[in-house]
Design a protein around this motif. Sequence first.
Motif, PDB file in Angstrom:
ATOM      1  N   VAL A 197       0.737  -1.088  -0.104  1.00  0.00           N
ATOM      2  CA  VAL A 197       0.078   0.057   0.070  1.00  0.00           C
ATOM      3  C   VAL A 197       0.732   1.292  -0.118  1.00  0.00           C
ATOM      4  O   VAL A 197       0.725   2.136  -0.794  1.00  0.00           O
ATOM      5  N   ARG A 198       1.790   1.165   0.901  1.00  0.00           N
ATOM      6  CA  ARG A 198       2.862   2.315   0.910  1.00  0.00           C
ATOM      7  C   ARG A 198       3.664   2.810  -0.497  1.00  0.00           C
ATOM      8  O   ARG A 198       3.802   3.765  -0.761  1.00  0.00           O
ATOM      9  N   ALA A 199       3.932   1.478  -1.145  1.00  0.00           N
ATOM     10  CA  ALA A 199       4.589   1.474  -2.464  1.00  0.00           C
ATOM     11  C   ALA A 199       3.672   2.068  -3.343  1.00  0.00           C
ATOM     12  O   ALA A 199       4.174   2.877  -4.274  1.00  0.00           O
ATOM     13  N   ARG A 200       2.424   1.689  -3.493  1.00  0.00           N
ATOM     14  CA  ARG A 200       1.544   2.431  -4.347  1.00  0.00           C
ATOM     15  C   ARG A 200       1.342   3.740  -3.882  1.00  0.00           C
ATOM     16  O   ARG A 200       1.305   4.681  -4.917  1.00  0.00           O
ATOM     17  N   LEU A 201       1.062   4.200  -3.055  1.00  0.00           N
ATOM     18  CA  LEU A 201       1.094   5.532  -2.441  1.00  0.00           C
ATOM     19  C   LEU A 201       2.400   6.425  -2.835  1.00  0.00           C
ATOM     20  O   LEU A 201       2.218   7.836  -3.179  1.00  0.00           O
ATOM     21  N   ALA A 202       3.545   5.731  -3.087  1.00  0.00           N
ATOM     22  CA  ALA A 202       4.755   6.626  -3.270  1.00  0.00           C
ATOM     23  C   ALA A 202       4.868   6.536  -4.948  1.00  0.00           C
ATOM     24  O   ALA A 202       5.682   7.015  -5.113  1.00  0.00           O
ATOM     25  N   GLY A 203       4.024   6.151  -5.589  1.00  0.00           N
ATOM     26  CA  GLY A 203       3.905   6.246  -7.098  1.00  0.00           C
ATOM     27  C   GLY A 203       4.463   5.046  -7.555  1.00  0.00           C
ATOM     28  O   GLY A 203       4.635   4.909  -8.947  1.00  0.00           O
ATOM     29  N   HIS A 204       4.545   3.557  -7.037  1.00  0.00           N
ATOM     30  CA  HIS A 204       5.141   2.472  -7.506  1.00  0.00           C
ATOM     31  C   HIS A 204       4.114   1.704  -7.818  1.00  0.00           C
ATOM     32  O   HIS A 204       3.102   1.519  -7.423  1.00  0.00           O
ATOM     33  N   GLN A 205       4.369   0.530  -8.588  1.00  0.00           N
ATOM     34  CA  GLN A 205       3.637  -0.489  -8.999  1.00  0.00           C
ATOM     35  C   GLN A 205       3.696  -1.618  -8.102  1.00  0.00           C
ATOM     36  O   GLN A 205       4.849  -2.145  -7.912  1.00  0.00           O
ATOM     37  N   VAL A 206       2.945  -2.647  -7.598  1.00  0.00           N
ATOM     38  CA  VAL A 206       2.983  -3.836  -7.055  1.00  0.00           C
ATOM     39  C   VAL A 206       2.294  -4.899  -7.862  1.00  0.00           C
ATOM     40  O   VAL A 206       1.245  -4.895  -8.456  1.00  0.00           O
ATOM     41  N   MET A 292      -6.320   1.378  21.004  1.00  0.00           N
ATOM     42  CA  MET A 292      -6.826   2.611  21.897  1.00  0.00           C
ATOM     43  C   MET A 292      -5.490   3.322  22.318  1.00  0.00           C
ATOM     44  O   MET A 292      -5.669   4.460  22.477  1.00  0.00           O
ATOM     45  N   PHE A 293      -4.595   2.663  22.593  1.00  0.00           N
ATOM     46  CA  PHE A 293      -3.500   3.421  23.327  1.00  0.00           C
ATOM     47  C   PHE A 293      -2.204   3.181  22.483  1.00  0.00           C
ATOM     48  O   PHE A 293      -1.045   3.206  23.078  1.00  0.00           O
ATOM     49  N   ALA A 294      -2.223   2.613  21.115  1.00  0.00           N
ATOM     50  CA  ALA A 294      -1.053   2.747  20.418  1.00  0.00           C
ATOM     51  C   ALA A 294      -0.892   3.989  19.688  1.00  0.00           C
ATOM     52  O   ALA A 294      -0.608   4.099  18.465  1.00  0.00           O
ATOM     53  N   PHE A 295      -0.786   5.099  20.239  1.00  0.00           N
ATOM     54  CA  PHE A 295      -0.629   6.378  19.811  1.00  0.00           C
ATOM     55  C   PHE A 295       0.894   6.646  19.228  1.00  0.00           C
ATOM     56  O   PHE A 295       0.855   6.899  17.904  1.00  0.00           O
ATOM     57  N   GLY A 296       1.898   5.912  19.656  1.00  0.00           N
ATOM     58  CA  GLY A 296       3.166   6.122  19.184  1.00  0.00           C
ATOM     59  C   GLY A 296       3.262   5.275  17.821  1.00  0.00           C
ATOM     60  O   GLY A 296       3.857   5.791  16.788  1.00  0.00           O
ATOM     61  N   ALA A 297       2.906   4.005  17.766  1.00  0.00           N
ATOM     62  CA  ALA A 297       2.937   3.298  16.717  1.00  0.00           C
ATOM     63  C   ALA A 297       2.267   3.864  15.611  1.00  0.00           C
ATOM     64  O   ALA A 297       2.712   3.996  14.349  1.00  0.00           O
ATOM     65  N   VAL A 298       0.978   4.517  15.829  1.00  0.00           N
ATOM     66  CA  VAL A 298       0.143   5.007  14.887  1.00  0.00           C
ATOM     67  C   VAL A 298       0.974   6.239  14.271  1.00  0.00           C
ATOM     68  O   VAL A 298       0.946   6.652  13.114  1.00  0.00           O
ATOM     69  N   SER A 299       1.338   7.056  15.237  1.00  0.00           N
ATOM     70  CA  SER A 299       2.007   8.388  14.678  1.00  0.00           C
ATOM     71  C   SER A 299       3.151   8.190  13.811  1.00  0.00           C
ATOM     72  O   SER A 299       3.353   8.567  12.679  1.00  0.00           O
ATOM     73  N   SER A 300       3.961   7.089  14.124  1.00  0.00           N
ATOM     74  CA  SER A 300       5.189   6.777  13.229  1.00  0.00           C
ATOM     75  C   SER A 300       4.780   6.127  11.814  1.00  0.00           C
ATOM     76  O   SER A 300       5.208   6.618  11.134  1.00  0.00           O
ATOM     77  N   ALA A 301       3.637   5.263  11.850  1.00  0.00           N
ATOM     78  CA  ALA A 301       3.180   4.817  10.718  1.00  0.00           C
ATOM     79  C   ALA A 301       2.544   5.912   9.668  1.00  0.00           C
ATOM     80  O   ALA A 301       2.903   6.142   8.564  1.00  0.00           O
ATOM     81  N   ARG A 302       1.866   6.757  10.263  1.00  0.00           N
ATOM     82  CA  ARG A 302       1.401   7.802   9.559  1.00  0.00           C
ATOM     83  C   ARG A 302       2.318   8.901   9.115  1.00  0.00           C
ATOM     84  O   ARG A 302       2.339   9.481   7.880  1.00  0.00           O
ATOM     85  N   SER A 303       3.575   9.111  10.011  1.00  0.00           N
ATOM     86  CA  SER A 303       4.660   9.951   9.234  1.00  0.00           C
ATOM     87  C   SER A 303       5.289   9.208   8.021  1.00  0.00           C
ATOM     88  O   SER A 303       5.763   9.939   7.335  1.00  0.00           O
ATOM     89  N   ARG A 304       5.497   8.059   8.030  1.00  0.00           N
ATOM     90  CA  ARG A 304       6.133   7.143   7.148  1.00  0.00           C
ATOM     91  C   ARG A 304       5.288   7.383   5.763  1.00  0.00           C
ATOM     92  O   ARG A 304       6.003   7.778   4.837  1.00  0.00           O
ATOM     93  N   ARG A 306       3.127   9.928   5.187  1.00  0.00           N
ATOM     94  CA  ARG A 306       3.394  11.172   4.818  1.00  0.00           C
ATOM     95  C   ARG A 306       4.514  11.565   3.903  1.00  0.00           C
ATOM     96  O   ARG A 306       4.564  12.515   2.968  1.00  0.00           O
ATOM     97  N   GLN A 307       5.593  10.877   4.437  1.00  0.00           N
ATOM     98  CA  GLN A 307       6.974  11.532   3.662  1.00  0.00           C
ATOM     99  C   GLN A 307       7.188  10.685   2.646  1.00  0.00           C
ATOM    100  O   GLN A 307       7.766  11.327   1.704  1.00  0.00           O
ATOM    101  N   SER A 308       6.621   9.605   2.269  1.00  0.00           N
ATOM    102  CA  SER A 308       6.811   9.101   0.915  1.00  0.00           C
ATOM    103  C   SER A 308       5.651   9.190  -0.098  1.00  0.00           C
ATOM    104  O   SER A 308       5.760   8.786  -1.230  1.00  0.00           O
ATOM    105  N   ARG A 309       4.332   9.718   0.347  1.00  0.00           N
ATOM    106  CA  ARG A 309       3.219   9.520  -0.318  1.00  0.00           C
ATOM    107  C   ARG A 309       3.297  10.690  -1.453  1.00  0.00           C
ATOM    108  O   ARG A 309       3.599  11.761  -1.201  1.00  0.00           O
TER     109      ARG A 309
END
Length: 932
Positions: A197-206, A292-304, A306-309
Amino acid sequence: MQSRVMAVIANRNGEGMLAHTLSALEAQTLAPVASVGVDVASTDASVDSLKKGLDTVVRLRSRVGFGQAVRHGVAELPDADEGDWLWFLAHDAAPAPDALEALMQTVEANRLVAVVGPKVMRADDSATVNEFGETMTPLGASVRLAAGDLDQGQHDDRSDVLGVAASGMLVRRDVFEQLGGFDPALPSIDAGLDLGVRARLAGHQVSVQPFARIRRNGGAELFSVRSVSDASFTGLSRRAQLHRRFAYSHAAALVFHWLLLLPQAVIRSIGHLFAKRPAAILSEFGAAFSAMFAFGAVSSARSRIRQSRTAAWSDLAPLRISHRAMRARRRLAGDDVVVNSRVADERVGFVQGGTLWVLALALLAGVIISLPLLTSTAVTGGGLLQLGGFTDIWNAALWSDRESAGGLVAPADPLQILLALLGTLTFWQPSLAVLILLVIAPVLASITAWALARRLTRVKWVPAVVAAVWALAPTLLVSMHDGRIGAVIAHIALPLIAYAVVRARDLVRTAALGAVALAVATAGAPSLLPALVGAVVVAAIWFAVRARFGASIRLLIALVPTAALFGPLLFANLQRGTPLALFADPGVPFDYAAPDAAVLAAQLPDASLGTIATLFDQFGLAGGPWPMWVTLALVAPLALAAFAAPFMRAGHGIAGIAVALAGFSTAVVSAGTTLAAFQGVTSKVWTGPGVSLMLLGLVIAASATLGVLDFRGKAPGAILALFAVVSGGAIVAGAALSPAVVSPLPERTMPALVSAAASDDPMLGTLVIAAGADETFSIEVIRGDGTTLGDVQTFHTTAEAPTGQRSELSQLAVDLISGGTVDASEQLQQQGIGFIVLRDAEGSAVAAYDSTQRSLNQRADLQSVGQTDAGLLWKTEVEQSGVEAQMPAWSGWLLAGQLILLAIALVLAMPAIKRGARSRVTRAKDVRKDYA
């Protein structure tokens, strides 16, 4: 410049599988330029194989997922050059010799492809696809494409996908590093999908390559373990889905998704119950709380992301699977070779073996016994009273006031909770449901007995015989005639308990069915509690001794609904010091002639021989030995067949005889135990439920004998069925000739003036005085428009001493009857008594009746109304009762908890929703064959 491929092999206790994977890697037609092995804290000898077969080996001391292990391996590879590719393999993934070459041909033909996956086949079945690409639903649930399909090339034209399996994936190294590698929050399930999914959002094909094949011993969830239970798999997949949902969602929707976590967990848990997967409920809530309490993991995933999309989320929509396509997949779930090859059940069907004739006879018996009631909607008499309205039945199921005069706050009888549920089916007239049950009780009894017999034997005619014996049992028919609704319900439910014990080792559903049946049977007949609970515990121990711990645990858990129903009543009785009151019969105490052991052995619950005595009286044979000898003769064939069973099928027969002895003991003890009293009538515990349990044991044992004697034809079964029909027919005929015990409810049970006042004030009381012989009186306060069955509960009928308010009421009655000048207006107001009724009297009670009438007529604070159908009526000066029902604030929560436990057991007992087989996921056997 020729692209380089570097392989990373992750291993976790892969001894026996790793060697084959390394051999397959060495046999590649296009060999990797470098190979790195990563051992994840293995405890076997697999690390030695890594060292022998690979250039570099990294050993990790802690257990991590496949994605994190790969990350450590990539860090040990040579420095990256432009166009480098990474090939990831797990220790149990054996590629075909040309797998890597085929994958490279895909990326060389299309430079936009950054991730490509092979066709993953099952290790134990090389013709079945395990996975060929991944996608997700519009709600984000991951879906493995082509999983379980027989590979006939039907999917080979697929190219673009949303994701591929992490093990076997070929990914461009610069893209892998740009995306930040696998998400650490996805250690196994959905790791490859998320990277795609992240590769697709970065403009690549899977893409996927059908000619690159890999055999795998299991899914991503089996990288670190050898097996994963259904509950654990549910937790892993749900946790991965929720993490991706928070990582992929728009920022404005995050709060909305967060608030829905627990409500969705509740809804999905209900679905797990219907799908017979109760163990998945804890995993469901565990995943919700984790998200409910995985704020750090979610924040890191959204950051990755956002940086490559660079692409829009809408670009991924065509690659998702629609809800319609998912429904089609679910309809086909389970239609594989394994499911279709199941052996058909050769046991007799319901319409075979004469069962329909038994149903017809059972219905006829029910109609004849209930004939005087068929034109009514409510009944009274014997052990029955009207149920009242819809509100009345549910108020009676609460922990509340249990005495007409107030002052006795206690829990409801378990039977009252069942009657509230039953009455809800005909909510416009709850008593109608009781009438319908009385009519069809023999039919229901024949069905439950047939289901048990069908499980006990494969002989086609035996279930019909057992159904006839059980449906036409004298104890059931006599209980129906006397209006003992609890005993009738218990008789219907008893075979289902035995059925659940027999099948406890097979299914959760049957254990849940047993839990419901046990709760229902004991609620109707608490006298069965010691025998039934003891039988379930003994069966659980028997299973445990034979190392069938699952069945043992299921049987013990089946006691929970019964404990929930009886726990409050047991607590209240222990607190009052009357523990034996727990076993009192619910309903109106209705006395009978206590039978001796010989009568009980003849399957009759009272000394009067039920209604058979009436039938013999028509022929002038009553009073002699003939009735007893005839009844013993009728039960003799069943007894002979039962006691022969231990010599033919020892286990089957001994179990049946043990149950029969437990029932006989219960009946004997019941006949000599008096616990309840109501309106001056004391009553012994009804022997009927004990006799029913005894009959159940005889039927279980006799079915074994009939099965063995099948070679002699149907004669033994025909004799048993004939004697059962004759015995039941005698009871039915006697009931038709006897005076009715249960009768239609009169149009009005209280005087019209009382009914009119009760419509405005349901708590307004009527003091009912009944004169007896020897200047004795019985008193009762009736609230509203008459006494209902909910007003008569065992905590009231088994009270050994009157409460304070009851004593005050007795003193008030004495003052009124004695003709004294004591002003009773204040006491009448405190008790909320607006009317006084003096019941009509006969014989020696007339003198007391006349003196009481004169005393009441002389009182200035009473206004004489006159004669009514209920007796002489006086009106007091009380206009409003001022009385409120007493109940703890938590009584509603207690009832809700009891109903929830019953509902859970009932849902688990229902047939499962067919959404494909779900069971423990286990690694396949080691792959030893080469690719053809």
